[in-house]
Design a protein around this motif. Structure first.
Motif, PDB file in Angstrom:
ATOM      1  N   THR A  56       0.901  -1.128  -0.051  1.00 24.60           N
ATOM      2  CA  THR A  56      -0.132   0.008   0.125  1.00 24.60           C
ATOM      3  C   THR A  56       0.932   1.243  -0.078  1.00 24.60           C
ATOM      4  O   THR A  56       0.625   2.199  -0.603  1.00 24.60           O
ATOM      5  N   ASN A  60       1.111   3.627  -3.434  1.00 24.45           N
ATOM      6  CA  ASN A  60       0.524   4.939  -3.432  1.00 24.45           C
ATOM      7  C   ASN A  60       1.429   6.092  -3.627  1.00 24.45           C
ATOM      8  O   ASN A  60       1.343   7.108  -4.236  1.00 24.45           O
ATOM      9  N   SER A  85      -4.678   8.810  -3.183  1.00 20.38           N
ATOM     10  CA  SER A  85      -3.275   7.951  -2.644  1.00 20.38           C
ATOM     11  C   SER A  85      -2.839   8.585  -1.505  1.00 20.38           C
ATOM     12  O   SER A  85      -2.811   7.639  -0.458  1.00 20.38           O
ATOM     13  N   ASP A  88      -5.177   7.492   1.447  1.00 15.57           N
ATOM     14  CA  ASP A  88      -5.273   6.227   1.678  1.00 15.57           C
ATOM     15  C   ASP A  88      -3.762   5.746   2.431  1.00 15.57           C
ATOM     16  O   ASP A  88      -3.944   4.880   3.190  1.00 15.57           O
ATOM     17  N   THR A  92      -4.651   3.818   6.111  1.00 14.96           N
ATOM     18  CA  THR A  92      -4.042   2.722   6.396  1.00 14.96           C
ATOM     19  C   THR A  92      -3.227   2.886   7.627  1.00 14.96           C
ATOM     20  O   THR A  92      -3.012   1.989   8.434  1.00 14.96           O
ATOM     21  N   ASP A 129     -12.335   9.846   2.208  1.00 15.29           N
ATOM     22  CA  ASP A 129     -12.397   8.873   1.065  1.00 15.29           C
ATOM     23  C   ASP A 129     -13.679   9.108   0.074  1.00 15.29           C
ATOM     24  O   ASP A 129     -13.695   8.880  -1.123  1.00 15.29           O
ATOM     25  N   PRO A 301      -7.058   0.331   0.205  1.00 12.45           N
ATOM     26  CA  PRO A 301      -6.139   1.261  -0.228  1.00 12.45           C
ATOM     27  C   PRO A 301      -5.002   0.665  -0.809  1.00 12.45           C
ATOM     28  O   PRO A 301      -4.178   1.204  -1.664  1.00 12.45           O
ATOM     29  N   ASN A 304      -6.325   0.240  -4.834  1.00 15.88           N
ATOM     30  CA  ASN A 304      -6.405   1.246  -5.674  1.00 15.88           C
ATOM     31  C   ASN A 304      -5.289   1.630  -6.729  1.00 15.88           C
ATOM     32  O   ASN A 304      -5.442   2.012  -7.719  1.00 15.88           O
TER      33      ASN A 304
END
Length: 332
Positions: A56, A60, A85, A88, A92, A129, A301, A304
């Motif tokens: 992740t 991102n 991004s 996310d 996370t 989000d 996340p 994506n």
């Protein structure tokens, strides 16, 4: 950056508000029970979630760096994607590192102040989000339905407004939820059947009446989810009407394919979050809640970057050029 008055309101809850137990004792910490109590499974979960977290972060960050470094991607669509991004990454990081630390330390304790802080940022980022996905839907709507007015309707000032305004609104809503939570009295039950401090499991530990909290979640929380989701649905309906007027099947597919990545991301996000927030509290299940939370806090996340890069030639090219450039400089 949070407004000063919100910082004062937020952190004053930690200094001045005490959550009283029956027997005039004070809660200072909660215990997070995590995803499972089986020690053998916990090590497998640690490795799995550590890998997912690293993927992740790297995915991102690559998207953000590729968009920043490539002038061809300095457009509203990629501005919103870079914002998503970044959100996310923060989203996370709010839950996963704490869970990984708890597994390794075998001491899943979180202070009351730490629990409120985690809830604050979690609610802030999950609401963001929602609004960013709605802004991206608006971008696709303007690009397909009003292509000649795209630059005027999505100017730099308007794009910035579509990102900054949700930050302010979501910040205020998070402060509201935390403020109402600080008015509750809690029982001697301190075990949270979750891997992070979520609002619903915390409310179930309260001894005092939570009707105001439940009403706030239903009205304000529901509005934060349903308004962006409704906006996305309306945008796609209007996009569909425009696409159907295109004479050639190839033209229809080419036009609608520009929305494919966003449509998939929306489906994944709302499909998982509906398992927690769109069902009545009477149907609440701790196990179902944890599975759904893993989906929208970790899996979505992580997915994506793949969703948006694999279907986008410009973004793939920008990431490739970025990696080649970094490799070249590393050799020197």
């Amino acid at each position: 950056m949070l407004p000063f008055y919100n910082k004062v309101t937020f952190f004053s809850l930690f200094r001045h508000r005490r959550i009283m137990l029956q027997g005039n004792q004070t809660i200072s910490a909660f215990f997070l029970l995590g995803l499972t109590a089986v020690s053998e499974q916990q090590q497998h979960i640690f490795v799995l979630f550590l890998c997912m977290y690293l993927v992740t972060m790297v995915g991102n960050l690559l998207i953000i760096l590729a968009i920043v470094n490539d002038a061809h991607l300095h457009s509203p669509m990629y501005f919103f994607l870079a914002s998503l991004s970044f959100t996310d990454i923060c989203f996370t990081s709010t839950t996963v590192p704490k869970m990984l630390a708890d597994i390794q330390s075998q001491s899943p304790v979180i202070s009351f102040a730490g629990c409120l802080t985690q809830m604050y940022f979690f609610m802030l980022l999950v609401d963001l989000d929602n609004f960013l996905l709605a802004a991206m839907a608006y971008d696709r709507y303007v690009a397909i339905c009003y292509p000649l007015h795209y630059a005027a309707l999505l100017s730099l000032k308007r794009c910035a407004l579509l990102v900054v305004t949700p930050w302010v609104v979501c910040n205020l809503l998070s402060v509201l939820h935390i403020g109402l939570l600080g008015l509750l009295n809690f029982c001697d039950q301190r075990e949270i059947p979750h891997f992070f401090c979520d609002l619903e499991p915390i409310l179930r530990l309260a001894c005092s009446d939570t009707q105001i909290n439940d009403l706030t979640i239903l009205v304000i929380g529901g509005a934060v989810i349903f308004i962006p989701f409704t906006f996305i649905c309306v945008s796609y309906f209007l996009i569909g009407c425009t696409v159907l007027r295109i004479p050639s099947a190839k033209g229809k597919w080419k036009t609608f394919s520009t929305c494919g990545s966003h449509f998939l991301a929306v489906s994944l996000f709302y499909g998982s979050i509906s398992g927690v927030y769109f069902l009545p509290s009477s149907a609440y299940s701790a196990e179902r809640d944890k599975v759904a939370a893993v989906m929208y806090t970790v899996v979505t996340p992580m997915m994506n970057p793949f969703i948006y890069s694999l279907r986008n030639k410009d973004l793939k090219g920008a990431v490739r050029r970025l990696l080649i450039r970094k490799t070249y400089f590393c050799r020197w």
